[in-house]
Design a protein around this motif. Structure first.
Motif, PDB file in Angstrom:
ATOM      1  N   ARG B  59       0.800  -1.379   0.102  1.00 37.98           N
ATOM      2  CA  ARG B  59      -0.163   0.075   0.157  1.00 37.98           C
ATOM      3  C   ARG B  59       0.853   1.329  -0.069  1.00 37.98           C
ATOM      4  O   ARG B  59       0.347   2.370  -0.353  1.00 37.98           O
ATOM      5  N   ASN B  62       1.858   2.976  -3.476  1.00 38.27           N
ATOM      6  CA  ASN B  62       0.968   4.167  -4.236  1.00 38.27           C
ATOM      7  C   ASN B  62       0.581   4.945  -3.124  1.00 38.27           C
ATOM      8  O   ASN B  62      -0.539   5.620  -3.376  1.00 38.27           O
ATOM      9  N   ARG B  63       1.039   5.129  -2.020  1.00 34.35           N
ATOM     10  CA  ARG B  63       0.986   6.073  -0.818  1.00 34.35           C
ATOM     11  C   ARG B  63      -0.445   5.895  -0.472  1.00 34.35           C
ATOM     12  O   ARG B  63      -1.125   7.057   0.018  1.00 34.35           O
ATOM     13  N   LEU B  64      -1.155   4.708  -0.259  1.00 33.93           N
ATOM     14  CA  LEU B  64      -2.238   4.599   0.360  1.00 33.93           C
ATOM     15  C   LEU B  64      -1.909   4.581   1.951  1.00 33.93           C
ATOM     16  O   LEU B  64      -2.757   4.799   2.802  1.00 33.93           O
ATOM     17  N   ARG B  90      -0.366   7.571  -9.413  1.00 29.90           N
ATOM     18  CA  ARG B  90      -1.334   6.576  -8.929  1.00 29.90           C
ATOM     19  C   ARG B  90      -2.061   6.006 -10.106  1.00 29.90           C
ATOM     20  O   ARG B  90      -2.461   4.746 -10.346  1.00 29.90           O
ATOM     21  N   ALA B  91      -2.027   6.858 -11.155  1.00 36.58           N
ATOM     22  CA  ALA B  91      -2.917   6.282 -12.483  1.00 36.58           C
ATOM     23  C   ALA B  91      -2.039   5.418 -13.127  1.00 36.58           C
ATOM     24  O   ALA B  91      -2.652   4.448 -13.833  1.00 36.58           O
ATOM     25  N   MET B  95      -3.988  -1.101  -8.780  1.00 38.92           N
ATOM     26  CA  MET B  95      -4.072  -1.626  -7.562  1.00 38.92           C
ATOM     27  C   MET B  95      -5.283  -2.721  -7.104  1.00 38.92           C
ATOM     28  O   MET B  95      -6.539  -2.151  -7.888  1.00 38.92           O
ATOM     29  N   PHE B  97      -7.191  -4.716  -4.427  1.00 42.84           N
ATOM     30  CA  PHE B  97      -7.553  -4.998  -3.097  1.00 42.84           C
ATOM     31  C   PHE B  97      -8.012  -6.350  -2.908  1.00 42.84           C
ATOM     32  O   PHE B  97      -8.758  -6.962  -3.419  1.00 42.84           O
ATOM     33  N   ASN B 101     -13.185  -3.765  -3.491  1.00 43.99           N
ATOM     34  CA  ASN B 101     -13.610  -2.274  -3.578  1.00 43.99           C
ATOM     35  C   ASN B 101     -14.187  -1.649  -4.802  1.00 43.99           C
ATOM     36  O   ASN B 101     -13.967  -0.740  -5.325  1.00 43.99           O
ATOM     37  N   LEU B 102     -14.951  -2.761  -5.526  1.00 44.36           N
ATOM     38  CA  LEU B 102     -15.791  -1.992  -6.684  1.00 44.36           C
ATOM     39  C   LEU B 102     -16.455  -0.816  -6.265  1.00 44.36           C
ATOM     40  O   LEU B 102     -17.281  -0.964  -5.067  1.00 44.36           O
ATOM     41  N   PHE B 103     -16.746   0.054  -7.215  1.00 43.55           N
ATOM     42  CA  PHE B 103     -17.693   1.294  -6.656  1.00 43.55           C
ATOM     43  C   PHE B 103     -19.189   0.605  -6.635  1.00 43.55           C
ATOM     44  O   PHE B 103     -19.671   0.192  -7.814  1.00 43.55           O
ATOM     45  N   ALA B 104     -19.723   0.591  -5.412  1.00 43.74           N
ATOM     46  CA  ALA B 104     -20.851  -0.001  -5.113  1.00 43.74           C
ATOM     47  C   ALA B 104     -21.930   0.424  -6.067  1.00 43.74           C
ATOM     48  O   ALA B 104     -23.045  -0.382  -6.442  1.00 43.74           O
ATOM     49  N   ARG B 163     -10.369  -3.224 -13.980  1.00 47.63           N
ATOM     50  CA  ARG B 163     -10.532  -1.896 -13.651  1.00 47.63           C
ATOM     51  C   ARG B 163      -9.234  -1.382 -13.606  1.00 47.63           C
ATOM     52  O   ARG B 163      -9.109  -0.211 -14.125  1.00 47.63           O
TER      53      ARG B 163
END
Lengths: 225, 257
Positions: B59, B62-64, B90-91, B95, B97, B101-104, B163
């Protein structure tokens, strides 16, 4: 009975409620816009922005609405000459809308923030991971889900706003329902209690659909996880 | 299995380079003087017991996670601290997970097109074509119109891979991608990852899947207590671990299976 019914011909009661609905409508739009901006400030990664949002909420939320509306009329307009309309009556209406919006924005902000808390942290991390910076991530990923999670508290804020619109009476909006009621009571002291009940029932009739709608919408629009 | 896909390298340096990276959580030294380079096309698997800092390392790239000391470079560029420059970097880093973490609130297709359209400014039609190709490749194209919650965990994770791929990343980070999956769905995700590795994608994978490490890794890194204890080619690591820590770790795996 006839005695009571005569108040409906002597006074424009639906018109009085209509003024409250208009106050609510414009103030709700203002509060939603301002409240969303405040919520963005409070969830932003920048400390000074957070501080601005937090200060606003703590100052405004803890100040009585009556004082805020009196401030708008007596200080902003009366003392500082801040005018929102060249029409004398309309100016008071708009100042009251301003006060209502400013006050309820603090509650909208907190409702949205409670909605943000329903969005898992992973959503923000995934948004950042594909290269979205804070504002686009907030706009496209966090807020759409947060609003859906905040429908019930936002509905509660709207209900409070509808009823609080009567405080516009202290801001010289003489056409809204509580002002009209006060006038009626002065002239028709014989039916004080029926007059009170009329206005109470009127508000209940306006507010109940809002409650039903928010309950329905919160189920319908819930984000499946 | 990396060598023949290195032709389009934009620079000769490592894609990921960590130098003297340290991070503390209070008294816990979670990353202890990490030095690591990942070259183009290389598949690096990070193994280690829970709490060894391997996810934090992944993590941090990419600086999470922020770091206290050291430098992290992606394709020669030092990771910016925040803002637009960080978003741009980051693009370039895909990443995946543990929890997908799909956009719900967005459809499968929209999950994949969001980055290309909003971050790269790609035209909608073009992004849709790209997304459908990628969804086809990970085997979930027929689910494109559904919401994430309507898919199985394995399908969701494959969409998450699509994605990340849609951004045409220089490197893909996988943070325990199969740990939240039911056993029967693990292979469909691992197969997708093996496919990527064979195509020459630069990958850094934190996992407990020893089979994947054996099959796809060019190098295995073993972490314990925030340190890189050992690194070797997978065959070498699994058959002849050098450190006691790694021997102990592998020994426990074998007795459990």
């Amino acid at each position: 009975m006839e005695n009571y019914l005569s108040i409906f011909t002597e006074y424009d009661i639906p018109g009085a409620f209509w003024v409250n609905i208009q106050l609510t409508f414009w103030a709700a739009i203002g509060a939603l816009v301002l409240g969303t901006i405040l919520a963005l400030l409070r969830i932003s990664p920048v400390g000074s922005f957070q501080a601005i949002g937090t200060s606003y909420v703590n100052l405004i939320r803890n100040t009585p609405l009556t004082i805020i509306i009196l401030f708008c009329v007596l200080a902003l307009y009366g003392q500082l000459g801040f005018v929102l309309s060249s029409d004398f009556q309309n100016n008071f209406f708009r100042l009251a809308v301003l006060g209502l919006a400013v006050y309820h924005a603090a509650f909208v902000c907190e409702a949205i923030r409670s909605g943000v808390n329903t969005v898992p942290l992973g959503q923000a991390e995934a948004a950042r991971a594909i290269g979205l910076s804070f504002l686009p991530a907030a706009r496209m990923v966090i807020l759409p889900q947060a609003f859906r999670g905040a429908i019930v508290p936002l509905g509660n804020t709207l209900i409070a706003l509808i009823k609080n619109s009567t405080v516009a009476a202290v801001g010289s909006v003489a056409t809204e329902s509580s002002s009209v009621m006060k006038t009626m009571i002065e002239f028709r002291a014989d039916i004080v209690i029926p007059i009170f009940l009329t206005f109470a029932v009127g508000f209940v009739i306006i507010v109940i659909p809002v409650g039903l709608l928010t309950t329905w919408a919160s189920k319908k629009l819930a984000v499946a996880r | 299995m990396k060598s023949d896909h290195q032709a389009q390298a934009s620079s000769d340096g490592p894609i990921v380079q960590l130098t003297g990276v340290n991070k503390h959580y209070g008294a816990l030294h979670v990353l202890n003087d990490i030095n690591l380079e990942v070259t183009k096309g290389e598949v690096v698997v990070i193994l280690g017991p829970s709490g060894s800092g391997k996810s934090t390392l992944c993590r941090a790239i990419n600086r999470l996670e922020t770091i206290d000391e050291g430098t992290i470079k992606i394709d020669g560029k030092t990771l910016p601290e925040e803002g637009k420059a960080l978003a741009n970097l980051r693009a370039d880093v895909g990443m995946v997970f543990q929890s997908f973490n799909l956009f719900a609130h967005k459809s499968i297709l929209e999950n994949v097109t969001l980055g290309p359209i909003k971050v790269k400014g790609m035209k909608k039609d073009e992004a849709k074509n790209l997304a459908m190709q990628l969804l086809e490749r990970v085997g979930v194209a027929n689910q494109a119109g559904k919401l994430p919650a309507q898919l199985s965990g394995g399908q969701q994770q494959r969409v998450a891979i699509a994605r990340a791929l849609a951004m045409k990343p220089k490197v893909m980070l996988f943070d325990e991608p199969t740990s939240a999956l039911d056993p029967e769905m693990i292979n469909e995700v691992l197969d997708t990852m093996v496919g990527l590795a064979k195509e020459g994608m630069t990958m850094l994978v934190v996992t407990h899947e020893m089979g994947f490490a054996r099959k796809a890794a060019d190098r295995v890194i073993f972490m314990a207590d925030g340190q890189i204890v050992e690194q070797a080619a997978p065959e070498e690591f699994f058959t002849n671990p050098k450190s006691d820590r790694a021997k102990d770790f592998l020994g426990k795996l074998i007795t459990n299976h």
